[in-house]
Design a protein around this motif. Structure first.
Motif: not given
Ligand code: ARG
Length: 286
Positions: A200-219
């Motif tokens: 929603n562009k309420g923030v510029d970035a998210v910092i999270n664990d890389s395998p979790v971000v990877g899974y989110y992007l892949a999904q």
């Protein structure tokens, strides 16, 4: 041969026999009943005690796919940590009960005695080691920055100075975000909210664990988001128990070693339960 008339002899023998038989039957029945009561009594209470001790209450925060999550429309907890917790429980002879709570509530719940073990992709940190006892590490992870695809400004964490960052409350991602100069950090209860806020562009970035971000992007997250920069902070996940519960930690480590051994030679089907493919693949890769 002259027989006594039926009417005199027959009733007599019947009466006599039935009298002895009755006594015998009653005696036997009471012996059986006594034995049955005794064994039922022992077995019953034994079983009840065993069941009472043998429940492993596992706490998690399930917005952390592929480690712990709930599939759409399902209440079941699935993912790598959930399979691991169940497999460890099985190995140790415990019935596993999974409880859902905020990530920042997990350590307090352990120490209050409301849960026995945390399985939540929890990184082993010095700070946390003061409060809980960790198992041996079971997964190596790290942090990554995720931004929207149309963001041309942010190429790494260095470019987040003065920017808005979303994180999950109480995580190592939050700690990392708080080290960024002048950043406006918002800590959400769930990772789902943090990711939505980025969308929603309420923030510029998210910092999270890389395998979790990877899974989110892949999904499908990759339609709008991407990662920038390198994976930061090599972190290891551990299962946590109440500080000083070395007995349980020892049992967990033993089960973990056994499962790792089986996982490595890929013969184990034990981790091959609910969310099998991801879990098994992740386990075998590491
Ligand atoms: N590994 C990170 C930490 O320990 C994030 C874990 C978040 N886990 C979760 N189930 N939400 O802080």
């Amino acid at each position: 041969i002259r027989r006594p008339p039926r009417s005199t002899l027959f009733p007599y023998t019947t009466l006599f026999r039935s009298c002895i038989m009755k006594k015998l039957v009653i005696l036997m029945m009471s012996v059986i009943a006594a034995v049955a009561m005794l064994t039922a009594g022992c077995g019953g209470s034994d079983k009840a005690d065993k069941n009472a001790e043998k429940v492993l209450r596992v706490g998690t925060e399930p917005t952390f796919a592929p480690f712990e999550f709930q599939e759409e429309g399902s209440k079941e907890y699935t993912g790598f940590d959930m399979d691991l917790a169940r497999a460890i429980g099985k190995q140790m002879g415990y019935k596993v009960e999974i409880q859902n709570m905020g990530f920042d509530a997990l350590i307090p719940a352990l120490n209050a005695g409301n849960i026995d073990m945390v399985a939540a992709g929890m990184s082993i940190t010095e700070e946390r080691q003061k409060a809980v006892t960790f198992s041996d590490p079971y997964y190596t992870s790290g942090l990554i920055v995720m931004v929207n695809k149309d963001n041309t400004e942010v190429k790494s964490i260095k470019d987040l100075e003065g920017k808005r960052i979303a994180v999950q409350i109480g995580t190592t991602g939050e700690n990392k975000a708080r080290t960024v100069k002048d950043a406006k950090v918002t800590a959400y209860n769930t990772n789902t909210e943090a990711a939505l806020e980025l969308q929603n562009k309420g923030v510029d970035a998210v910092i999270n664990d890389s395998p979790v971000v990877g899974y989110y992007l892949a999904q499908g997250g990759n339609k709008t988001a991407m990662t920038v920069g390198e994976v930061m902070e090599a972190e290891q996940y551990g299962l946590a128990v109440k500080k000083g519960n070395d007995k349980l930690a020892g049992e967990i480590n033993k089960a973990l070693a056994e499962l790792k051994k089986n996982g490595e030679d890929r013969k184990s089907t034990r981790l091959n339960s609910s969310h099998s493919k991801i879990s098994y693949a992740v386990f075998c890769l590491k």
